[in-house]
Design a protein around this motif. Structure first.
Motif, mmCIF file in Angstrom:
data_model
loop_
_atom_site.group_PDB
_atom_site.id
_atom_site.type_symbol
_atom_site.label_atom_id
_atom_site.label_comp_id
_atom_site.label_asym_id
_atom_site.label_seq_id
_atom_site.Cartn_x
_atom_site.Cartn_y
_atom_site.Cartn_z
ATOM 1 N N ASN A 83 0.816 -14.044 -4.222
ATOM 2 C CA ASN A 83 0.270 -13.131 -4.977
ATOM 3 C C ASN A 83 0.815 -11.740 -4.340
ATOM 4 N N VAL A 84 1.090 -10.724 -5.237
ATOM 5 C CA VAL A 84 1.495 -9.513 -4.824
ATOM 6 C C VAL A 84 0.441 -8.531 -5.235
ATOM 7 N N VAL A 85 -0.337 -7.655 -4.555
ATOM 8 C CA VAL A 85 -1.235 -6.806 -5.169
ATOM 9 C C VAL A 85 -0.650 -5.304 -4.540
ATOM 10 N N ILE A 86 -0.215 -4.430 -5.579
ATOM 11 C CA ILE A 86 0.008 -3.099 -5.264
ATOM 12 C C ILE A 86 -1.210 -1.961 -5.131
ATOM 13 N N PHE A 87 -1.288 -1.352 -4.200
ATOM 14 C CA PHE A 87 -2.173 -0.298 -4.355
ATOM 15 C C PHE A 87 -1.284 1.068 -4.278
ATOM 16 N N THR A 88 -1.354 1.500 -5.645
ATOM 17 C CA THR A 88 -0.507 2.887 -5.712
ATOM 18 C C THR A 88 -1.321 4.180 -6.036
ATOM 19 N N THR A 89 -0.867 5.238 -5.749
ATOM 20 C CA THR A 89 -1.450 6.788 -6.167
ATOM 21 C C THR A 89 -0.524 7.192 -7.429
ATOM 22 N N GLY A 90 0.442 6.909 -7.718
ATOM 23 C CA GLY A 90 1.132 7.376 -8.694
ATOM 24 C C GLY A 90 2.546 6.742 -8.992
ATOM 25 N N MET A 91 3.431 7.327 -9.698
ATOM 26 C CA MET A 91 4.582 6.861 -10.139
ATOM 27 C C MET A 91 5.652 6.783 -8.958
ATOM 28 N N THR A 92 6.543 6.114 -9.092
ATOM 29 C CA THR A 92 7.694 6.097 -8.064
ATOM 30 C C THR A 92 8.568 7.361 -8.363
ATOM 31 N N ASN A 93 9.109 7.697 -7.046
ATOM 32 C CA ASN A 93 9.994 9.047 -7.417
ATOM 33 C C ASN A 93 11.097 8.829 -6.471
ATOM 34 N N SER A 94 11.428 7.660 -5.839
ATOM 35 C CA SER A 94 12.283 7.376 -4.838
ATOM 36 C C SER A 94 12.790 6.111 -4.835
ATOM 37 N N GLY A 95 14.250 5.644 -4.478
ATOM 38 C CA GLY A 95 14.592 4.251 -4.588
ATOM 39 C C GLY A 95 15.507 4.057 -5.772
ATOM 40 N N SER A 96 15.699 2.675 -5.971
ATOM 41 C CA SER A 96 16.441 2.421 -7.461
ATOM 42 C C SER A 96 15.293 2.364 -8.445
ATOM 43 N N HIS A 97 16.116 2.660 -9.318
ATOM 44 C CA HIS A 97 15.352 2.896 -10.844
ATOM 45 C C HIS A 97 15.980 2.686 -12.251
ATOM 46 N N SER A 98 15.495 2.332 -13.269
ATOM 47 C CA SER A 98 16.163 2.400 -14.421
ATOM 48 C C SER A 98 15.679 3.349 -15.395
ATOM 49 N N ALA A 99 16.222 4.102 -16.131
ATOM 50 C CA ALA A 99 15.751 4.751 -17.425
ATOM 51 C C ALA A 99 15.903 4.057 -18.833
ATOM 52 N N SER A 100 16.139 2.802 -18.644
ATOM 53 C CA SER A 100 16.210 2.033 -19.821
ATOM 54 C C SER A 100 14.945 1.210 -20.231
ATOM 55 N N GLY A 101 14.691 0.829 -21.459
ATOM 56 C CA GLY A 101 13.498 0.062 -21.638
ATOM 57 C C GLY A 101 12.479 0.930 -22.207
ATOM 58 N N LYS A 102 11.314 0.350 -22.464
ATOM 59 C CA LYS A 102 10.385 1.307 -23.039
ATOM 60 C C LYS A 102 9.851 2.603 -22.668
ATOM 61 N N TYR A 103 10.153 2.977 -21.305
ATOM 62 C CA TYR A 103 10.006 4.353 -20.910
ATOM 63 C C TYR A 103 11.594 4.731 -20.270
ATOM 64 N N ASN A 104 11.843 5.877 -21.057
ATOM 65 C CA ASN A 104 13.364 6.310 -20.940
ATOM 66 C C ASN A 104 13.304 7.896 -20.816
ATOM 67 N N LEU A 160 0.943 -1.266 0.074
ATOM 68 C CA LEU A 160 -0.031 0.104 0.037
ATOM 69 C C LEU A 160 0.831 1.223 0.034
ATOM 70 N N ASP A 161 0.477 2.139 -0.912
ATOM 71 C CA ASP A 161 1.202 3.420 -1.127
ATOM 72 C C ASP A 161 0.812 4.427 0.259
ATOM 73 N N ALA A 162 1.615 5.050 0.893
ATOM 74 C CA ALA A 162 1.259 5.382 2.054
ATOM 75 C C ALA A 162 2.000 6.881 1.954
ATOM 76 N N SER A 163 2.370 7.344 0.620
ATOM 77 C CA SER A 163 2.925 8.574 0.526
ATOM 78 C C SER A 163 2.183 9.744 0.722
ATOM 79 N N GLY A 164 2.679 10.842 0.792
ATOM 80 C CA GLY A 164 2.008 12.157 1.096
ATOM 81 C C GLY A 164 1.746 12.715 -0.361
ATOM 82 N N ALA A 196 7.498 -7.199 0.356
ATOM 83 C CA ALA A 196 6.487 -8.264 -0.248
ATOM 84 C C ALA A 196 7.438 -9.588 -0.756
ATOM 85 N N ASN A 197 8.447 -9.362 -1.488
ATOM 86 C CA ASN A 197 9.195 -10.513 -1.799
ATOM 87 C C ASN A 197 9.894 -11.118 -0.664
ATOM 88 N N ALA A 198 10.497 -10.417 0.485
ATOM 89 C CA ALA A 198 11.101 -11.256 1.773
ATOM 90 C C ALA A 198 10.095 -11.961 2.238
#
Length: 181
Positions: free
Chosen positions: A147-168, A41-45, A132-134
Motif C-alpha cells: 500500500n501507498v498512502v499519500i498525505f499532501t497539502t496541495g497540487m504538485t508543482n515540481s518534478g516530471s508532469h504531463s499536461a495531457s489527459g483529463k486535466y490539461n 508525506l508532504d513536507a513542502s513549505g 515509495a515504489n523503490a
C-alpha cells in the motif's frame, strides 16, 4: 484368510493414513499475508500561486504539522490491526527522502514522522511516489499486500508532469504548476 486379513489391515492403515494427512491439509490455515504500507508525506513549505500573468492570487501556509499529526494517527491505527503490518515513511518537497525503512516499531515510525520539517515551496509528489515504489519493489514476498498512502497539502508543482489527459492547459488554474521543465 490370514493373508487376506493382513492385506485388509494394511489397506485400512493406508486409507486411514491418507485421510488423516488430507484432513490435516484441509484444516491448516492459509498463511497470513504481510502488509507493507509506505506513508508518503508532504513536507513542502508555503506556496504562492499565480494567475499566470505575474500576479499572486493565493499563498498557502505550510501544513506540515497537520500532515505529521494525520500520519501518526494513521500509523497507530495500522499497527493496532491484527496481522503483520510494516510501515515505511517517505517525505517530499523538491526531493524525496526515505525517513524510515519498513518496520513495525511504533517508536521508530513516530520518531521518523516527528523529525520531518517544512522544506521549500516545491511539491514533487512524483519523487515521493518514486521512493515509495523503490521501497515496495524490494519486497520479495509473493503474498505481500502493498500500500501507498499519500498525505499532501496541495497540487504538485515540481518534478516530471504531463499536461495531457483529463486535466490539461484548458483546466482552470493550470498555470499553478510553475515549474515547466
Amino acid at each position: 484368510t490370514m493373508k487376506k486379513s493382513i492385506i485388509l489391515c494394511l489397506l485400512l492403515v493406508m486409507i486411514f493414513a491418507f485421510s488423516a494427512s488430507a484432513s490435516a491439509e484441509e484444516i491448516t490455515p492459509a498463511a497470513e499475508p504481510n502488509y507493507y504500507t509506505v506513508l508518503v508525506l508532504d513536507a513542502s513549505g508555503s506556496h504562492s500561486f499565480g494567475d499566470g500573468k505575474g500576479h499572486t492570487i493565493y499563498v498557502a501556509d505550510p501544513a506540515t504539522n497537520q500532515v505529521k499529526d494525520a500520519a501518526t494517527k494513521f500509523s497507530d491505527a495500522i499497527l493496532s490491526l491484527d496481522g503483520n503490518h510494516q510501515i515505511a515513511v517517505v517525505s517530499y518537497a523538491k526531493y524525496a527522502t526515505t525517513r524510515s525503512e519498513f518496520t513495525d516499531d511504533d517508536e521508530k515510525i513516530k520518531s521518523s514522522i516527528k523529525n520531518i520539517s517544512s522544506g521549500e515551496e516545491n511539491v514533487n509528489v512524483g519523487a515521493g511516489l518514486a521512493n515509495a515504489n523503490a521501497l515496495l519493489s524490494g519486497i520479495q514476498d509473493p503474498l505481500a499486500i502493498k500500500n501507498v498512502v499519500i498525505f499532501t497539502t496541495g497540487m504538485t508543482n515540481s518534478g516530471s508532469h504531463s499536461a495531457s489527459g483529463k486535466y490539461n492547459s484548458s483546466t482552470p488554474a493550470h498555470t499553478w504548476f510553475h515549474n515547466t521543465d
